[in-house]
Motif scaffolding. Sequence first.
Motif, PDB file in Angstrom:
ATOM      1  N   VAL A   9      44.641  43.336  35.401  1.00 54.20           N
ATOM      2  CA  VAL A   9      44.087  43.973  34.347  1.00 54.20           C
ATOM      3  C   VAL A   9      43.253  43.155  33.639  1.00 54.20           C
ATOM      4  O   VAL A   9      42.076  43.650  33.009  1.00 54.20           O
ATOM      5  CB  VAL A   9      45.315  44.469  33.584  1.00 54.20           C
ATOM      6  N   GLU A  10      43.298  41.958  33.852  1.00 56.75           N
ATOM      7  CA  GLU A  10      42.279  40.956  32.930  1.00 56.75           C
ATOM      8  C   GLU A  10      41.012  40.969  33.819  1.00 56.75           C
ATOM      9  O   GLU A  10      40.173  40.176  32.864  1.00 56.75           O
ATOM     10  CB  GLU A  10      42.865  39.660  32.786  1.00 56.75           C
ATOM     11  N   SER A  11      40.735  41.126  35.060  1.00 58.65           N
ATOM     12  CA  SER A  11      39.264  40.875  35.771  1.00 58.65           C
ATOM     13  C   SER A  11      39.038  42.454  35.948  1.00 58.65           C
ATOM     14  O   SER A  11      39.600  43.159  36.903  1.00 58.65           O
ATOM     15  CB  SER A  11      39.695  40.419  37.022  1.00 58.65           C
ATOM     16  N   PRO A  12      37.703  42.666  35.203  1.00 59.84           N
ATOM     17  CA  PRO A  12      37.205  43.975  35.245  1.00 59.84           C
ATOM     18  C   PRO A  12      37.274  44.716  36.807  1.00 59.84           C
ATOM     19  O   PRO A  12      37.510  45.651  37.216  1.00 59.84           O
ATOM     20  CB  PRO A  12      35.850  43.752  34.674  1.00 59.84           C
ATOM     21  N   ALA A  13      36.599  43.765  37.497  1.00 59.14           N
ATOM     22  CA  ALA A  13      36.232  44.380  38.930  1.00 59.14           C
ATOM     23  C   ALA A  13      37.743  44.696  39.663  1.00 59.14           C
ATOM     24  O   ALA A  13      37.906  45.749  39.928  1.00 59.14           O
ATOM     25  CB  ALA A  13      35.610  43.484  39.673  1.00 59.14           C
ATOM     26  N   ALA A  14      38.714  43.681  39.538  1.00 59.50           N
ATOM     27  CA  ALA A  14      39.899  43.963  39.949  1.00 59.50           C
ATOM     28  C   ALA A  14      40.466  45.316  39.589  1.00 59.50           C
ATOM     29  O   ALA A  14      41.318  45.988  40.183  1.00 59.50           O
ATOM     30  CB  ALA A  14      40.812  42.567  39.840  1.00 59.50           C
ATOM     31  N   ARG A  15      40.377  45.217  38.343  1.00 60.66           N
ATOM     32  CA  ARG A  15      41.106  46.316  37.657  1.00 60.66           C
ATOM     33  C   ARG A  15      40.639  47.806  37.876  1.00 60.66           C
ATOM     34  O   ARG A  15      41.374  48.406  38.086  1.00 60.66           O
ATOM     35  CB  ARG A  15      40.640  46.263  36.136  1.00 60.66           C
ATOM     36  N   ARG A  16      38.903  47.839  38.099  1.00 60.79           N
ATOM     37  CA  ARG A  16      38.720  49.012  38.559  1.00 60.79           C
ATOM     38  C   ARG A  16      39.575  49.583  40.066  1.00 60.79           C
ATOM     39  O   ARG A  16      39.742  50.543  40.379  1.00 60.79           O
ATOM     40  CB  ARG A  16      37.359  48.982  38.647  1.00 60.79           C
ATOM     41  N   ALA A  17      39.639  48.384  40.953  1.00 59.29           N
ATOM     42  CA  ALA A  17      40.070  48.514  42.287  1.00 59.29           C
ATOM     43  C   ALA A  17      41.453  49.195  42.200  1.00 59.29           C
ATOM     44  O   ALA A  17      41.967  50.144  42.701  1.00 59.29           O
ATOM     45  CB  ALA A  17      40.113  47.455  43.062  1.00 59.29           C
ATOM     46  N   ALA A  18      42.213  48.422  41.235  1.00 62.25           N
ATOM     47  CA  ALA A  18      43.809  48.719  40.995  1.00 62.25           C
ATOM     48  C   ALA A  18      43.976  50.261  40.467  1.00 62.25           C
ATOM     49  O   ALA A  18      44.880  50.915  40.606  1.00 62.25           O
ATOM     50  CB  ALA A  18      44.348  47.819  39.904  1.00 62.25           C
TER      51      ALA A  18
END
Lengths: 107, 833
Positions: B199-208
Amino acid sequence: VTPVPTAPPLISGVVNFGGGIVPVVEIAAILAGATQPRLACRGESAVLVEIDEVRAAVRLDAVLEVTTLRREGELWTGAGGGPIQLIDPRDMIARARSLLGGESTTR
Amino acid sequence: MSDASFIRLFTHEVARLLAALESETGAVRERVITDAVQAAMFLDEPDASRAHHILGRLEAGQSEAADELAALTRELARREGDAAEPPPASGRIFDTEETRTLRSFFRDEVHEHLERVIGDLAELGPEGPDRHGFDELLRLTHLLKGSAGTVGLPVFADAAHRLEEALARSRGGTLPWSLELGERVVEIIDALLAYVDAVESPAARRAATAELELRAAALDRLSGGELTAAPGPAAPESGRFSAEAAASVVVAEPGDHRRRPTTHVLRVDPRRIDRLMDGVGELTFDRTRIERRVGEIELQSEGLARLGGALRRAIAALAASPDAAAAAAELSAIETDLCAQIAAVRDSAAALIDDAQTLRRTTADLQRGLTGIRMQSAAALFERLAPRVRAMARAEGKRVKLQLQGGDTEFDRAVAEQVSDALVQLLRNAVAHGIEPADQRRQAGKPELGVITLAARGEGESVAIDVVDDGAGLDTPALRQRLIELGAWSRERAETESDDEVLRAVFFSNVSSKPSAGLLAGRGVGLGAVRETVARLGGEIRLSSSPGQGTTFTVLLPLTTAVASALLFKVAGNVYAVPNVNVVETAMIETSGPAIPTHLRIRSDPVPLILLHALLGAEIPGDARTVPAVVIEYLGRRLAFTCDKIVGPREIVVKSLGPLLSSMSLYAGGTVSGSGKVQLILDPATLVRLAFPSIEIDQSVKADRHLPGATPTPRERGPRVLIVDDSLTVRETLSRALERAGFAVDSAADGAEAWDRLVSSRYDALVTDLEMPALDGFELIERIRAGAAADLPIVVITSRATDTNRARAAALGVKDLLAKPVSPRRLAKILGE
């Protein structure tokens, strides 16, 4: 000052400051670049700087006074009125970091 | 404009509330009103105030408020429909430090609860959970849904809500439990776990988020859509169901049934503890000072006693001559005073000794207590890793069972956090390359279900973590072949070295990182990085393997990193330290001969001897006939080094030398002595590298390249790329994509790590993020440009593709700047050029 063998000339050692370890940086060596032979500091004074969480004790010949500088055009002048060359500690630390970057590794 | 997900949540709660108003009284009613009040908190103004106002009246017993509530939800739903695009899920409550902290607590909370749920689900039979099981599941899901809203994660809240729906339906019998449903539930829980981690990393959050939506949709399909999310009050079907869900929440009140004991987790900011540890360090120094003072007093009192004796003798001499009788009387009086003083000094010395002893006890207690706070059980770490393993197995299409052992083993939280990535790498290796495909396993007469064991156990001052797979094991003959092909070993060496030695070579960089290495495809990817991570933590890694039976990686870690036991010794007047865990023994070397030997014979084994004096720019004193040597062992290698004097073992507080000196690999840090002087700690890893230059395969490969006459190494491997990004998800997705595209990929989590790698090996291209801890992207590039690799092709990937950044990148000769999220295909294409 505890010497740090294998460190480049701009690091003359490490000291304990308030329980933490702070490297002692030779300002003369930084200004001259790491390749120059060490320009010895005569004094035992140092100013402790902290910039972007990097701490360093910068060794000096002597601390003359702590004063407020005035700006006159491009120049800074001290209390006595004469122009004073200003060193940007941030730039100095950045130079030290880049000089230390790769060369000191023993790998 | 209230966020769409929050409106959905609120609408759902209102639907439940309206249904409950018709059929329920007392506690249930209060409960559903509270839920609705909570959900209303996430609406924007003035919606929130309106909702709270109406709910307040409802609570006060004004039943006509129910109609107003229904009207409000309809209005909200209409507005939601009007909004062409949902507002971005960021901004409003996301960016404060406090929310960030709260979210990290939420993350812990989610892991704590959902890991346990997954554990419970894994033990379920085909009949599904019993009533209590469902109650507990519903309770936790509901709880997390509420917390997710609090910390501003509507996506999580929405998915949790849909999970709650499905569970409630299954509990009520409308959706019979099936293995498929169980599988869907585990998947969405895994996705929820991945989401909170990302959740703290915008890119990873989009993927998740995408993954979560996918899983939630799959669950919806199975459970027959989302009935209660439809706006409008209390369609009969949803009303009945919702009331039931509400009731189940109440049933799960404490007291009446076997709830599992919950682990109470103490959450402490690690920085706070670090400061306390520093305090403890200071206390230790105080103790040393006091002890020295005591020594002084004792010496003084001895001197006084001597003085008293002399006086007594003088008095006796005087008494012999009658003339001096008066003087003698006077002297005698002095002696009495002196005696009294001596007694006083003795007393105070004794008191000081007591004080010092108390202080010693206090510091020891403090140290133990603080170390205890820093401790974390292995179970907490393992449970975080378990969903990753399941996801990896799904991705690889393999059936894998993960066994966890020794969950109650404790180790340092800081160590646990840092070693986590390394364990993921080992687990990935085990899933992808350790466990054979099902048909191979059948042929080998093994059960199709592969077993990976993650086990922790205490081993003296260390913790050992085993990652064991029951796969095919490592093919050592093939490894030997690879070592020859890579030019790392000569044919002769490859044929004569022991299997152990061959396995050890796997850790030293690129033995098997070539994507097209067939038998060893990817087997060694990241093992170098794993070894480095473990070494940085002061631990070591071992590998054993037996053909057909499987592979075992053992990671040995120090129990704690803060206070370490070290051996102190002197060279040229300065005190240095080495970690005591690495010290084997000390010995004396004869220096009477003209030359110092290059090897020592320790028992029957020859051990290389490092002239530490020379390394530290000092000389062995000319008159010394013998000098002491310290024998250390690291990564199974032994070596000895010279010194002037061995001071002895001490407990030391390890401190960093700071960012300026972090590139000096000879030192692992420093400590401050009782007298306030800094003492440097030597890094055993570097000493081993110096004593065994041949194990540095990177360098031998490099040497080959520069020798004109050397046999060219047969390599069809692709160009080497280094990916630098602080997001694990980005590193992983890009690494995999680029590996598929034929690149050999290494990754680093920040600029400093990347720089270390760039210094120690050669890369053909660099892909870097800009915003990273330790050393950011631009600083890294500046350093590269200033150094030897001035022409290294660099691609920047960033979520801030601003004009300023583009201009700065262009000025630094960056080949391209890509905005995140980065298309791996596009990146591969650019790198291909």
